[in-house]
Design an enzyme around this catalytic site. Structure first.
Site, PDB file in Angstrom:
ATOM      1  N   GLN A   1     -67.028  76.569 -64.952  1.00  0.00           N
ATOM      2  CA  GLN A   1     -67.027  77.937 -64.423  1.00  0.00           C
ATOM      3  C   GLN A   1     -66.875  78.930 -65.556  1.00  0.00           C
ATOM      4  OE1 GLN A   1     -65.379  77.095 -59.916  1.00  0.00           O
ATOM      5  NE2 GLN A   1     -64.135  78.310 -61.253  1.00  0.00           N
TER       6      GLN A   1
ATOM      7  N   ASN B   1     -52.792  81.869 -52.147  1.00  0.00           N
ATOM      8  CA  ASN B   1     -54.123  82.055 -51.559  1.00  0.00           C
ATOM      9  C   ASN B   1     -54.543  80.887 -50.673  1.00  0.00           C
ATOM     10  OD1 ASN B   1     -54.636  80.198 -53.546  1.00  0.00           O
ATOM     11  ND2 ASN B   1     -55.847  81.555 -54.840  1.00  0.00           N
TER      12      ASN B   1
ATOM     13  N   ARG C   1     -62.110  71.462 -55.678  1.00  0.00           N
ATOM     14  CA  ARG C   1     -62.586  71.501 -57.064  1.00  0.00           C
ATOM     15  C   ARG C   1     -63.909  70.752 -57.129  1.00  0.00           C
ATOM     16  NH1 ARG C   1     -59.837  75.187 -57.498  1.00  0.00           N
ATOM     17  NH2 ARG C   1     -58.054  75.539 -58.875  1.00  0.00           N
TER      18      ARG C   1
ATOM     19  N   HIS D   1     -66.807  81.281 -57.280  1.00  0.00           N
ATOM     20  CA  HIS D   1     -65.443  80.894 -56.911  1.00  0.00           C
ATOM     21  C   HIS D   1     -64.650  82.134 -56.457  1.00  0.00           C
ATOM     22  CE1 HIS D   1     -61.813  78.172 -58.118  1.00  0.00           C
ATOM     23  NE2 HIS D   1     -61.658  78.703 -56.929  1.00  0.00           N
TER      24      HIS D   1
END
Ligand code: NDP
Length: 386
Positions: free
Chosen positions: A314, A147, A285, A333
């Site tokens: 998260q 990704n 991050r 995210h």
């Protein structure tokens, strides 16, 4: 027979999709630089379908159950006595995505005596305590490159949306208004700006390449310098460290892994050396930036905007200050979990599982930890505490 424990995000609130906005995905030949796309022996899913949520199961159930293995899928990972904690006790393999990370802390790894493999269905294995994985002989692997371009596209979108003040202007439309002055009083062109990336790995370099046609001045810092022909092609200015680079930049994008060297990098001190009114884009991050320093910098105007999709923890709690700080463009995210990316990381996860279950070696580029030390991509891009 192995027990595979897979932690995925919840299905859509209206239920698992029955139809999709598009009928297919573009066919890709490979990744930039020549790395091949995942090469599993087969897949049991339709590319373009939702695979990263609980009902999508990363398309793994048939493959694992036909071979006699057990697959447990849950989204319950952070509650007291969570299903993840209960199932972890005798799991051989844990799979999770950075978007909904199953935090494999040292304590959890110590409570999982059978655990041998932790797969990140995506990129970024900082949710695994790598020192503890090394100590306990757990292999850590991720689907390198799956990704990277997805995130690079998101970074470019966020830079443009911040600099041009897109989100507040869209809100004016939703609110039924037409106040152009409100929209444009914080709106600039990107053209001519100095844009720098902290790290020029797969994502960072893809961001630089995508920004080149915008006629900006491009800067980067990285532990390893890019080949000279790439520096010349993109007219890059290299800086020895983040501290050296950021005072020159109107826009800074963070594309480094979270590890001891980068944790807390963007604190009050570093941000105070940036140009007043700089934009900071962090899809790497959250913990690379100090949470409260970001809020203070936006409130004081030292930063004109902050955008990204990474939070800690998260999922982010409802009262996380980044939800309400001024001039932000945060999303959950999502940048690396487009349906396009999911097809690649589900296939890559299957490839890693096939290799591991058949006693074959896992591709070097997928390895983060193996054999009691950092390995493959992990040895190149990460560091440990010790
Ligand atoms: P790469 O491994 O290709 O690149 C990481 C780069 O960071 C490497 O070039 C590495 O340098 C560099 N680096 C490491 N430490 C430092 C440092 N202290 N200062 C400067 N550079 C440093 O990874 P990707 O580009 O594919 O991904 C980068 C990160 O982005 C991931 O680790 C992950 O945290 C995040 N990510 C976020 C996603 C999202 O959905 N938001 C999805 C995918 C990734 P070198 O190797 O030269 O030493």
């Amino acid at each position: 027979m192995a027990k595979v424990l897979c932690v995925l995000y919840d299905d859509p609130v209206d239920g698992y999709p029955k139809t999709y906005a598009r009928d297919d995905l573009p066919a890709l030949d490979g990744y930039p630089g020549g790395q091949t796309l995942p090469t599993p022996k087969g897949v049991d899913f339709t590319p373009g379908h939702l695979l990263g949520s609980v009902s999508g199961e990363l398309g793994l159930r048939r493959f694992l159950e036909e071979r006699g293995h057990t697959l447990v899928v849950t989204s319950d990972k952070d509650t007291e006595d969570s299903e993840f904690d209960r199932e972890l006790a005798d799991a051989d393999v844990v799979i999770s995505q950075p978007f909904w990370p199953a935090y494999l802390t040292a304590e959890r790894i110590a409570r999982a005596p059978k655990l041998k493999l932790a797969i990140t269905a995506g990129i970024g294995s900082d949710h695994v305590d790598l020192d503890a994985a090394i100590e306990h002989g757990v292999t850590v692997a991720e689907v390198t490159y799956c990704n990277s371009i997805s995130v690079a596209e998101h970074v470019v979108m966020m830079i443009l949306s911040q600099v041009r003040n897109y989100l507040p202007s869209y809100q004016v439309v939703l609110d039924g208004g037409w106040n152009i002055a409100d929209c444009v009083s914080r709106s600039y062109d990107v053209e001519g700006m100095h844009v720098g990336t902290v790290a020029a790995g797969r994502i960072g370099l893809a961001v630089l390449r995508r920004l080149k046609p915008f006629d900006v001045h491009l800067h980067y810092t990285d532990r390893h310098r890019l080949p000279r022909e790439v520096e010349e092609e993109l007219n890059l200015t290299w800086h020895a460290g983040t501290q050296d680079m950021v005072p020159h930049c109107d826009v800074v994008t963070v594309n480094a892994p979270l590890h001891p060297e980068t944790e807390g990098l963007f604190d009050d001190k570093l941000i105070s050396t940036m140009k007043r009114g700089a934009y900071l884009i962090n899809t790497a991050r959250a913990k690379i930036a100090d949470r409260d320093s970001i809020v203070r910098a936006l409130e004081s105007g030292q930063l004109a905007g902050y955008a990204g999709d990474v939070w800690y923890p998260q999922p982010a709690p409802a009262d996380h200050p980044w939800r309400t700080m001024p001039h932000h463009g945060m999303t959950p995210h999502i940048s690396g979990s487009s349906l396009s990316a999911q097809a690649r990381y589900a296939a890559g996860t299957r490839e890693i599982l096939e290799n591991w279950l058949d006693g074959e070696s896992i591709r070097e580029e997928y390895l983060i930890v193996q054999g009691g030390g950092l390995a493959g991509t992990g040895a190149h891009s990460y560091s440990t505490r010790t």
